[in-house]
Motif scaffolding. Structure first.
Motif, PDB file in Angstrom:
ATOM      1  N   ALA A 260      -7.591  17.104   9.344  1.00  0.00           N
ATOM      2  CA  ALA A 260      -8.731  16.325   8.851  1.00  0.00           C
ATOM      3  C   ALA A 260      -8.446  15.823   7.444  1.00  0.00           C
ATOM      4  O   ALA A 260      -8.021  16.579   6.576  1.00  0.00           O
ATOM      5  N   GLY A 261      -8.668  14.524   7.232  1.00  0.00           N
ATOM      6  CA  GLY A 261      -8.398  13.915   5.939  1.00  0.00           C
ATOM      7  C   GLY A 261      -7.056  13.211   5.853  1.00  0.00           C
ATOM      8  O   GLY A 261      -6.763  12.557   4.853  1.00  0.00           O
ATOM      9  N   SER A 262      -6.222  13.334   6.886  1.00  0.00           N
ATOM     10  CA  SER A 262      -4.940  12.631   6.896  1.00  0.00           C
ATOM     11  C   SER A 262      -5.174  11.144   7.131  1.00  0.00           C
ATOM     12  O   SER A 262      -6.077  10.759   7.889  1.00  0.00           O
ATOM     13  N   TYR A 263      -4.362  10.320   6.518  1.00  0.00           N
ATOM     14  CA  TYR A 263      -4.548   8.883   6.674  1.00  0.00           C
ATOM     15  C   TYR A 263      -3.229   8.137   6.508  1.00  0.00           C
ATOM     16  O   TYR A 263      -2.231   8.677   6.003  1.00  0.00           O
ATOM     17  N   VAL A 264      -3.244   6.884   6.942  1.00  0.00           N
ATOM     18  CA  VAL A 264      -2.104   5.972   6.812  1.00  0.00           C
ATOM     19  C   VAL A 264      -2.603   4.706   6.130  1.00  0.00           C
ATOM     20  O   VAL A 264      -3.693   4.210   6.455  1.00  0.00           O
ATOM     21  N   VAL A 265      -1.826   4.169   5.194  1.00  0.00           N
ATOM     22  CA  VAL A 265      -2.165   2.919   4.521  1.00  0.00           C
ATOM     23  C   VAL A 265      -1.034   1.920   4.760  1.00  0.00           C
ATOM     24  O   VAL A 265       0.121   2.186   4.398  1.00  0.00           O
ATOM     25  N   LEU A 266      -1.368   0.791   5.395  1.00  0.00           N
ATOM     26  CA  LEU A 266      -0.408  -0.293   5.599  1.00  0.00           C
ATOM     27  C   LEU A 266      -0.734  -1.389   4.602  1.00  0.00           C
ATOM     28  O   LEU A 266      -1.805  -2.002   4.668  1.00  0.00           O
ATOM     29  N   ASN A 267       0.164  -1.662   3.698  1.00  0.00           N
ATOM     30  CA  ASN A 267      -0.049  -2.665   2.659  1.00  0.00           C
ATOM     31  C   ASN A 267       0.623  -3.982   3.040  1.00  0.00           C
ATOM     32  O   ASN A 267       1.791  -4.000   3.435  1.00  0.00           O
ATOM     33  N   GLY A 268      -0.134  -5.063   2.892  1.00  0.00           N
ATOM     34  CA  GLY A 268       0.421  -6.381   3.170  1.00  0.00           C
ATOM     35  C   GLY A 268       0.748  -6.607   4.631  1.00  0.00           C
ATOM     36  O   GLY A 268       1.737  -7.275   4.949  1.00  0.00           O
ATOM     37  N   LEU A 269      -0.077  -6.106   5.532  1.00  0.00           N
ATOM     38  CA  LEU A 269       0.192  -6.252   6.961  1.00  0.00           C
ATOM     39  C   LEU A 269      -0.239  -7.628   7.461  1.00  0.00           C
ATOM     40  O   LEU A 269      -1.331  -8.108   7.144  1.00  0.00           O
TER      41      LEU A 269
ATOM     42  N   ASP B 214       4.695  -2.291   2.545  1.00  0.00           N
ATOM     43  CA  ASP B 214       5.080  -0.882   2.463  1.00  0.00           C
ATOM     44  C   ASP B 214       4.034  -0.045   3.186  1.00  0.00           C
ATOM     45  O   ASP B 214       2.949  -0.527   3.528  1.00  0.00           O
ATOM     46  N   VAL B 215       4.379   1.208   3.416  1.00  0.00           N
ATOM     47  CA  VAL B 215       3.522   2.126   4.177  1.00  0.00           C
ATOM     48  C   VAL B 215       3.406   3.437   3.413  1.00  0.00           C
ATOM     49  O   VAL B 215       4.403   3.966   2.903  1.00  0.00           O
ATOM     50  N   GLN B 216       2.197   3.962   3.337  1.00  0.00           N
ATOM     51  CA  GLN B 216       1.944   5.271   2.728  1.00  0.00           C
ATOM     52  C   GLN B 216       1.279   6.173   3.762  1.00  0.00           C
ATOM     53  O   GLN B 216       0.344   5.748   4.453  1.00  0.00           O
ATOM     54  N   VAL B 217       1.772   7.403   3.854  1.00  0.00           N
ATOM     55  CA  VAL B 217       1.215   8.376   4.797  1.00  0.00           C
ATOM     56  C   VAL B 217       0.813   9.622   4.020  1.00  0.00           C
ATOM     57  O   VAL B 217       1.628  10.185   3.273  1.00  0.00           O
ATOM     58  N   HIS B 218      -0.434  10.034   4.183  1.00  0.00           N
ATOM     59  CA  HIS B 218      -0.951  11.256   3.556  1.00  0.00           C
ATOM     60  C   HIS B 218      -1.306  12.226   4.683  1.00  0.00           C
ATOM     61  O   HIS B 218      -2.179  11.942   5.507  1.00  0.00           O
ATOM     62  N   ILE B 219      -0.619  13.358   4.693  1.00  0.00           N
ATOM     63  CA  ILE B 219      -0.843  14.361   5.742  1.00  0.00           C
ATOM     64  C   ILE B 219      -1.516  15.565   5.112  1.00  0.00           C
ATOM     65  O   ILE B 219      -0.904  16.306   4.322  1.00  0.00           O
ATOM     66  N   ALA B 220      -2.781  15.755   5.435  1.00  0.00           N
ATOM     67  CA  ALA B 220      -3.530  16.912   4.942  1.00  0.00           C
ATOM     68  C   ALA B 220      -3.421  18.034   5.976  1.00  0.00           C
ATOM     69  O   ALA B 220      -3.712  17.831   7.158  1.00  0.00           O
ATOM     70  N   GLN B 221      -2.957  19.208   5.526  1.00  0.00           N
ATOM     71  CA  GLN B 221      -2.792  20.345   6.429  1.00  0.00           C
ATOM     72  C   GLN B 221      -3.704  21.481   5.990  1.00  0.00           C
ATOM     73  O   GLN B 221      -3.739  21.845   4.816  1.00  0.00           O
ATOM     74  N   LYS B 222      -4.425  22.028   6.916  1.00  0.00           N
ATOM     75  CA  LYS B 222      -5.341  23.116   6.605  1.00  0.00           C
ATOM     76  C   LYS B 222      -4.563  24.334   6.120  1.00  0.00           C
ATOM     77  O   LYS B 222      -3.681  24.848   6.804  1.00  0.00           O
ATOM     78  N   GLY B 223      -4.898  24.771   4.920  1.00  0.00           N
ATOM     79  CA  GLY B 223      -4.240  25.952   4.367  1.00  0.00           C
ATOM     80  C   GLY B 223      -2.893  25.667   3.749  1.00  0.00           C
ATOM     81  O   GLY B 223      -2.207  26.617   3.322  1.00  0.00           O
ATOM     82  N   LYS B 224      -2.465  24.406   3.666  1.00  0.00           N
ATOM     83  CA  LYS B 224      -1.170  24.055   3.083  1.00  0.00           C
ATOM     84  C   LYS B 224      -1.332  22.867   2.161  1.00  0.00           C
ATOM     85  O   LYS B 224      -2.337  22.159   2.196  1.00  0.00           O
ATOM     86  N   ASP B 225      -0.324  22.671   1.340  1.00  0.00           N
ATOM     87  CA  ASP B 225      -0.337  21.514   0.460  1.00  0.00           C
ATOM     88  C   ASP B 225      -0.150  20.239   1.283  1.00  0.00           C
ATOM     89  O   ASP B 225       0.607  20.229   2.263  1.00  0.00           O
TER      90      ASP B 225
ATOM     91  N   ASN C 216       6.033   7.842   1.107  1.00  0.00           N
ATOM     92  CA  ASN C 216       6.128   6.401   0.870  1.00  0.00           C
ATOM     93  C   ASN C 216       7.293   5.871   1.695  1.00  0.00           C
ATOM     94  O   ASN C 216       8.452   6.216   1.438  1.00  0.00           O
ATOM     95  N   LEU C 217       6.986   5.064   2.702  1.00  0.00           N
ATOM     96  CA  LEU C 217       7.991   4.644   3.675  1.00  0.00           C
ATOM     97  C   LEU C 217       8.525   3.260   3.359  1.00  0.00           C
ATOM     98  O   LEU C 217       7.793   2.385   2.883  1.00  0.00           O
ATOM     99  N   THR C 218       9.798   3.062   3.635  1.00  0.00           N
ATOM    100  CA  THR C 218      10.465   1.780   3.400  1.00  0.00           C
ATOM    101  C   THR C 218      10.482   0.963   4.685  1.00  0.00           C
ATOM    102  O   THR C 218      10.870   1.461   5.742  1.00  0.00           O
TER     103      THR C 218
END
Length: 455
Positions: A375-384, A247-258, A263-265
């Motif tokens: 800044a602070g955005s990241y991607v997590v690839l699980n079980g690659l 599975d894949v998780q993407v965290h997008i940090a935006q300056k001044g926004k939430d 969670n990607l399939t």
């Protein structure tokens, strides 16, 4: 004939045996190819690296054509259905110094008595043989036994390519089948010698033996205190490259926004747009169903650029594209943005796949100032797990894990041990520095008398 150039062929099988012993149990993916010729030296051919497999194009251009298209000389190719370098270890009696070759005794004899060459691994040698057939400047014959060869109109003044299809294993044991094929090779070669035919011979297999295929090992190496990796995930065949992703998780940090958390399939078609050739591979994962708590629509693309470099392959760059988010500023965009992987080792031996239980990569705003809003955005690839090159036998081969040599758990153990050793060292030094009193009389020794002056 040059005696000095012929001398190495006398010990060639012994050297080959040593090569097999050194690589016993290692990652051998291809099938061996053995050459011998009574008239032609093979010292001018490229040097063979036993670890790096020779692909079919290189075999045809650099070995088959220079050896087998010599003017006035014929060629013979012996094709076994399945052959692996470990077959020589098992059935050639290589552990005995006085060995006669075991099940390969005729092949050993021809290699000892003639100029010879061994290639431990060849990718798809049958393709190279088919290419030789098309370009060979002479008659091409096929046979499957000595009786079939005897019926052919072959002579010393005729240039021909003879392809001998050796009998498959069928109901025989592997050793019996090899011994039977070896006997056929001996009979046909002796028959050609009786006819006075000058030829160069090659013995190889159409494919590697299935019983030599090793199971996939996706282990964590020295990963202390690591969580067990789940096997649940999706397998993908991307233009010949093998990929696996849970599975894949993407965290997008935006300056001044939430921030946005996705969670990607992973589906079997997620990597269909990947492109692979002999030297480069562009592995592209596409996810079109990205949403946060059922709201929004995001398209995510993750691209791995990999390159094959001799005996290793390298992940050169990883890039991320996310469509469907509003730009955080005039310089902010997540289109084809580079990702950084910190201290992960992205150089993999050519025969191995790459495995990472949890691969976390940050948007590289340090090198790309235009990404500072993310800044602070990241991607997590699980079980690659991925293997873009040298995929054979329908499975990943042994995996190199992304975990570095020293993990936090290992450092904790090392520092704890060093502290305890330091305490022990200082304690021992303090004990060694203790001294016995020497300012008192020894009751068993001579009395010490100090004369005193009288007033």
């Amino acid at each position: 004939m040059d005696v000095q150039s012929r001398m190495p062929s006398r010990i060639t099988f012994l050297l080959y045996s040593i090569l097999i012993l050194l690589h016993k149990g290692s990652a051998q993916l291809g099938t061996p190819a053995l050459f011998w010729s009574p008239e032609k030296s093979m010292s001018h051919l490229p040097e063979v690296n036993g670890v790096d497999p020779v692909n079919s194009d290189l075999l045809e251009k650099e070995y088959l054509k220079p050896l087998m298209q010599h003017a006035g000389e014929s060629a013979v190719v012996f094709l076994k259905d399945k052959l692996h370098v470990d077959d020589f270890t098992k059935f050639a009696d290589v552990y005995s110094l006085d060995s006669n070759g075991g099940a390969f005794k005729n092949i050993k004899h021809f290699m000892d008595e003639n100029f010879s060459l061994e290639i431990p691994q060849v990718e798809d040698p049958l393709k190279a043989v088919e290419g030789l057939k098309l370009s060979f400047a002479g008659a091409v014959h096929s046979a499957d036994s000595l009786a079939a060869v005897e019926k052919l109109n072959l002579g010393p003044d005729q240039k021909f390519l003879l392809i001998v299809e050796l009998q498959p294993s069928s109901d025989l044991s592997e050793e019996q089948a090899i011994a039977s094929n070896d006997a056929s090779v001996g009979e046909i070669c002796h028959h050609l010698q009786k006819r006075g035919i000058s030829y160069t011979a090659m013995f190889t297999g159409k494919s590697a033996s299935e019983n030599q295929a090793e199971e996939v090992e996706t282990f964590s190496g020295r990963h202390l205190l690591a969580e067990a990796d789940s096997n649940n995930g999706t397998f993908m065949n991307a233009d010949g490259a093998y990929l696996f992703l849970r599975d894949v998780q993407v965290h997008i940090a935006q300056k001044g926004k939430d921030p946005i958390n996705l969670n990607l399939t992973v589906e079997s078609s997620s990597a269909d747009k990947s492109l692979v050739d002999n030297s480069t591979a562009l592995i592209q994962f596409d996810f079109n169903d990205g949403s946060e708590n059922g709201t929004g629509s995001y398209q995510v693309k993750i691209v791995f650029n990999t390159t094959r470099n001799g005996d290793r392959w390298t992940i050169n760059q990883i890039r991320l594209t996310v469509d469907g988010i509003a730009e955080a500023g005039p310089n902010g965009t997540l289109s084809d943005s580079p990702l950084r992987t910190d201290d992960l080792d992205l150089v993999v031996p050519i025969l191995y796949s790459y495995h990472c239980s949890s691969m976390k990569m940050y948007v590289d705003y340090i090198r790309n100032k235009g990404l500072v809003n993310y800044a602070g955005s990241y991607v997590v690839l699980n079980g690659l797990q991925m293997q873009p090159f040298n995929v054979q036998k329908g499975a990943f081969f042994n995996a190199q894990d992304c975990v570095g040599f020293f993990t936090r758990g290992i450092w904790m153990g090392i520092f704890s041990s060093l502290i305890l050793l330091a305490i022990l060292f200082f304690g021992v030094m303090m004990v060694l520095n203790l001294s016995t009193p020497d300012r008192f009389d020894d009751p068993k020794g001579k009395t010490i008398t100090i004369a005193q002056a009288e007033d």
